[in-house]
Design a protein around this motif. Structure first.
Motif, short mmCIF file in Angstrom:
data_model
loop_
_atom_site.label_atom_id
_atom_site.label_comp_id
_atom_site.label_asym_id
_atom_site.label_seq_id
_atom_site.Cartn_x
_atom_site.Cartn_y
_atom_site.Cartn_z
N MET A 189 21.03 44.17 -8.40
CA MET A 189 20.00 45.09 -7.88
C MET A 189 18.67 44.79 -8.57
O MET A 189 18.57 44.86 -9.80
CB MET A 189 20.45 46.53 -8.20
CG MET A 189 19.52 47.60 -7.72
SD MET A 189 19.80 48.00 -6.00
CE MET A 189 18.87 49.49 -5.88
N GLY A 190 17.66 44.41 -7.81
CA GLY A 190 16.39 44.01 -8.42
C GLY A 190 15.60 45.20 -8.94
O GLY A 190 15.65 46.29 -8.38
N LYS A 191 14.88 44.98 -10.00
CA LYS A 191 13.98 46.02 -10.51
C LYS A 191 12.57 45.70 -10.07
O LYS A 191 12.09 44.57 -10.25
CB LYS A 191 14.08 46.07 -12.04
CG LYS A 191 13.11 47.09 -12.61
CD LYS A 191 13.48 47.56 -13.98
CE LYS A 191 12.71 48.85 -14.28
NZ LYS A 191 12.97 49.39 -15.60
N ILE A 192 11.89 46.67 -9.50
CA ILE A 192 10.51 46.47 -9.03
C ILE A 192 9.54 47.04 -10.06
O ILE A 192 9.60 48.23 -10.40
CB ILE A 192 10.29 47.14 -7.65
CG1 ILE A 192 11.29 46.60 -6.62
CG2 ILE A 192 8.85 46.92 -7.17
CD1 ILE A 192 11.21 47.25 -5.25
N ILE A 193 8.67 46.16 -10.57
CA ILE A 193 7.70 46.58 -11.60
C ILE A 193 6.28 46.36 -11.07
O ILE A 193 5.90 45.24 -10.73
CB ILE A 193 7.89 45.78 -12.91
CG1 ILE A 193 9.32 45.94 -13.44
CG2 ILE A 193 6.87 46.21 -13.95
CD1 ILE A 193 9.61 45.11 -14.70
N ALA A 194 5.51 47.44 -11.00
CA ALA A 194 4.10 47.32 -10.60
C ALA A 194 3.27 47.13 -11.87
O ALA A 194 3.56 47.73 -12.91
CB ALA A 194 3.65 48.58 -9.87
N ILE A 195 2.24 46.28 -11.77
CA ILE A 195 1.34 46.10 -12.92
C ILE A 195 -0.01 46.66 -12.50
O ILE A 195 -0.68 46.12 -11.62
CB ILE A 195 1.29 44.61 -13.32
CG1 ILE A 195 2.71 44.21 -13.72
CG2 ILE A 195 0.26 44.38 -14.43
CD1 ILE A 195 2.90 42.89 -14.34
N ALA A 196 -0.35 47.81 -13.07
CA ALA A 196 -1.48 48.58 -12.52
C ALA A 196 -2.43 49.09 -13.59
O ALA A 196 -2.02 49.46 -14.69
CB ALA A 196 -0.93 49.76 -11.71
N ASN A 197 -3.68 49.08 -13.23
CA ASN A 197 -4.75 49.73 -13.99
C ASN A 197 -5.98 49.65 -13.10
O ASN A 197 -6.28 48.58 -12.59
CB ASN A 197 -5.01 49.01 -15.32
CG ASN A 197 -5.93 49.81 -16.23
OD1 ASN A 197 -6.77 50.58 -15.76
ND2 ASN A 197 -5.78 49.65 -17.53
N GLN A 198 -6.66 50.78 -12.87
CA GLN A 198 -7.79 50.73 -11.93
C GLN A 198 -9.00 50.01 -12.52
O GLN A 198 -9.95 49.70 -11.82
CB GLN A 198 -8.18 52.14 -11.45
CG GLN A 198 -8.94 52.99 -12.44
CD GLN A 198 -8.01 53.77 -13.37
OE1 GLN A 198 -6.91 53.34 -13.67
NE2 GLN A 198 -8.48 54.91 -13.84
N LYS A 199 -8.97 49.76 -13.83
CA LYS A 199 -10.05 48.99 -14.44
C LYS A 199 -9.85 47.51 -14.12
O LYS A 199 -8.73 47.01 -14.18
CB LYS A 199 -10.04 49.16 -15.95
CG LYS A 199 -10.73 50.43 -16.43
CD LYS A 199 -10.49 50.65 -17.90
CE LYS A 199 -11.26 49.69 -18.77
NZ LYS A 199 -12.64 50.06 -18.98
N GLY A 200 -10.91 46.80 -13.80
CA GLY A 200 -10.82 45.36 -13.59
C GLY A 200 -10.88 44.62 -14.93
O GLY A 200 -11.36 45.18 -15.93
#
Length: 253
Positions: free
Chosen positions: A1-12
């Protein structure tokens, strides 16, 4: 079962794409099967893995629109064990196009159902905003990594991102977890860098990864060659940092 990881930050400019590409490559080298999804209209993760962005015909745009399946959009990359769903500048229009669709926040989640079990990890490189694209990524993800730059404005805007994550947990995805906060662009010679590390560790203790990504010339050169740091210079400090991060994530999961 794959794990989905988002890499997020609204700062550029905090190291989201650098982290997406090099974490995917590091997990690949450690013999995990990885899918990288480029969900940023700038398509830097796609070019960072050597794809010709202008030639992309099926990518994250079509997947989000549901005109093509996720399976149709998968392309292999020049990095072992890493596939990619690339992006194209077209992706800019997706926020407008999805606005009046039912369940618009769930478009990515639904698209990934058919392929989730084919991978150990699915990494989503998010756009530097808290719009519908990032919302789709957070709704589809099991967890989120937040890169934090070791600079003066590091903690500015972090509260806003954490509030967004809270509201996603409340409304769209109660299982969403914070995988960890990742300190990036650390320069041990700068007092400020050390202060930011102390500050973040003091406020968020257990949520902060032990691995710190140091400033590294080879790391910033690699994308211009369309390569991950693992392909470009595996002996560099940048490669060592991202391999450590990958090991930390594998151990945690």
């Amino acid at each position: 079962m794959g794990k989905i990881i988002a890499i997020a930050n609204q700062k550029g400019g905090v190291g989201k794409t650098t982290t997406s590409v090099n974490l995917a490559a590091s997990l690949g080298v450690l013999e995990k099967k990885v899918l990288l999804i480029d969900a940023d209209p700038q398509a830097n993760a796609s070019s960072g893995l050597g794809l010709d962005v202008d030639a992309v015909e099926i990518g994250s745009y079509q997947v989000l629109e549901h005109t093509k399946s996720a399976n149709d959009a998968i392309t292999s990359s020049n990095t072992p064990n890493v596939d990619i769903i690339p992006a194209h500048i077209d992706l800019v229009a997706i926020e407008i196009e999805l606005v009046d669709k039912d369940e618009r926040e769930y478009m990515l989640k639904k698209a990934l159902v058919e392929i989730k079990d084919n991978y150990d990890f699915i990494i989503i490189d998010c756009a530097p905003s808290l719009g519908l694209l990032t919302l789709n990524a957070l709704t589809a993800a099991d967890s989120v990594i937040i890169p934090i730059q070791c600079e003066y404005f590091a903690l500015e805007g972090l509260g806003k991102l954490l509030n967004t994550i809270k509201s996603v947990q409340k409304i769209h995805n109660e299982a969403l977890d914070i995988e960890g906060m990742l300190l990036t662009m650390f320069d041990s010679r700068l007092r400020l860098s050390n202060q930011v590390v102390e500050e973040v560790q003091k406020h968020f203790s257990d949520m902060v990864f032990e691995t710190i990504i140091q400033r590294n010339v080879r790391l910033s050169e690699a994308p211009s060659y369309g390569e991950s740091i693992i392909n470009y210079d595996v002996s560099s400090r940048g490669a060592a940092n991202y391999l450590n991060l990958a090991k930390e994530i594998i151990k945690k999961n």
